[in-house]
Enzyme design. Structure first.
Site, short mmCIF file in Angstrom:
data_model
loop_
_atom_site.label_atom_id
_atom_site.label_comp_id
_atom_site.label_asym_id
_atom_site.label_seq_id
_atom_site.Cartn_x
_atom_site.Cartn_y
_atom_site.Cartn_z
CG ASP A 366 -1.99 -1.07 1.15
OD1 ASP A 366 -2.31 -1.51 0.04
OD2 ASP A 366 -2.50 -1.47 2.22
CB SER A 367 3.10 2.69 2.08
OG SER A 367 1.87 3.00 2.71
#
Length: 425
Positions: A366-367
């Site tokens: 996600d990051s």
């Protein structure tokens, strides 16, 4: 996997404390003694255990100092500082014990800095409205200098770390490798939050600019320090990793080390709440009062959730969960005004993520990988990514338990891009 506590949060924080042992922040015997009395999700038992070890280490340090044992006194003061930090960690910031024990942690740490090999400057960086940002500038001892002026690493705290704890990653190692390390607390961190109630700000590049201006003034007023302002790096872990990327938009930052950052705090929060209910509130179908009541009830029944929500409200400068989540939307690398923050980053970037599936907060998918893709203005030759799986390799969030390896990889990256030459041993 072996755990120190049946509580995921307690186990993570215990690993965090023990993980500082390689840099002098913990002793195994003291750790085991504390562990023996800590009960699952019981902040009072945590407080009592670490208070006992902190006071014990401080007594040992005082005795060593009186006897003239510089290294032994320094080491014990470092442990005492870290244990005092841990003592009130599980309390909300409005607990009356938080500030006194934070002060004790600072006092022990400052005593330790007086006994270090290299010079340590305790600095107050002008910020705004008469407020200063506290920090420590650790300078390399003469025997550790590398040719030329001294490269600098600005190292920012995250959501719950302190400038004293930052020593145990880069503050201790960097000077021994010829780097000056500036460990600092910005708004919403350390005593600026606990005592002054100043919240975090999403545009950390504003904070970084103040720090860079300070370094420029310091270098001009004290040229004998030989700081190399052409080789300044910015580093941070977790929330600090996000801050490091925001700071790297300033062209004076020549390298960025972003350890397990989040891309969007709002998106991260979506992974930790009942999404259907959360989205109903965000779209206006659930009133604020109902959402706050639900969140408060959840916080009372789940220690970790309660601790995180209280820290979130405190660090965002709000009293209600609804206000906290709305402020979370501001902490992103793609603000609602359409600005693409990462397009402004052109310096070399070392970015990491947790790969074990045991991340405390932001995941690599996600990051970390998303940020890597969006750093389009940074050539691939200047982007390095590290997403280890095993705990020993840095698989936990913020590389907890593997700080020595993280330090090695960090300075390999900085040496490469700052053209620091070393002889093989």
């Amino acid at each position: 996997m072996f755990t120190f506590s049946p509580s995921f949060m307690f186990d993570f924080e215990l690993t965090r404390i023990l993980g500082s042992a390689s840099s002098g922040g913990c002793d195994v015997g003291e750790f085991k003694s504390a562990l023996n009395t800590i009960k699952k999700n019981d902040p009072e038992s945590w407080y009592a255990a670490w208070k006992q070890q902190a006071e014990r280490a401080q007594k040992i340090a005082d005795e060593a100092a009186k006897a003239g044992y510089r290294v032994l006194a320094r080491n014990a003061y470092l442990r005492a500082s870290n244990y005092f930090r841990a003592t009130s960690y599980m309390f909300n910031n409005d607990d009356a014990r938080v500030i006194p024990f934070t002060d004790k942690s600072i006092a022990c740490f400052k005593r330790a800095t007086e006994l270090m090999d290299g010079e340590v400057l305790s600095v107050d960086i002008p910020y705004e409205d008469g407020i200063t940002l506290p920090g420590y500038l650790f300078l390399p001892p003469q025997y550790a200098r590398v040719p030329g002026k001294i490269p600098v690493v600005m190292y920012a705290a995250g959501a719950d770390s302190t400038k004293e704890e930052l020593y145990f990653l880069y503050g201790g190692t960097g000077p021994q490798l010829g780097y000056a390390i500036l460990c600092l607390e910005g708004p919403g961190q350390g005593l600026l939050l606990k005592k002054n109630k100043i919240p975090l700000r999403p545009d950390f590049e504003v904070v970084a600019a103040k720090v860079l201006d300070f370094l420029d003034d310091l270098s001009r007023s004290q040229p004998a320090l030989e700081l190399d302002l052409g080789r300044i790096a910015m580093a941070g872990a977790a929330t600090g990793g996000y801050f490091a990327l925001r700071a790297a938009t300033d062209p004076r930052i020549k390298a960025c080390v972003s350890i397990d950052p989040f891309f969007s705090l709002w998106e991260l929060s979506l992974t930790r709440v009942p999404q259907a209910f959360f989205k109903l509130w965000d779209s206006g179908w659930v009133p604020d009062g109902t959402f706050d009541a639900f969140t408060d009830r959840h916080a009372r029944g789940n220690f970790q959730a309660g601790w995180e929500i209280n820290l979130g409200k405190s660090s965002m400068g709000v009293e209600k969960a609804t206000g906290m989540f709305r402020r979370f939307k501001q902490f992103t690398l793609e603000p609602e005004d359409g600005t693409k923050i990462l397009d402004k980053v052109t310096c070399p970037v070392f970015i990491t993520g947790p790969g074990s599936g045991q991340e405390m907060y932001a995941s690599a998918d996600d990051s970390t990988f998303k940020i890597q893709r969006l750093l389009t203005k940074v050539p691939d030759s200047k982007k390095e990514i590290w997403v280890p799986n095993d705990v020993a390799d840095g698989g936990l969030t913020a590389k907890i338990g593997a700080w020595a390896l993280l330090a090695q990889k960090t300075f390999e990256f900085l040496d490469k891009h700052f053209e620091v030459k070393r002889k093989e041993l």
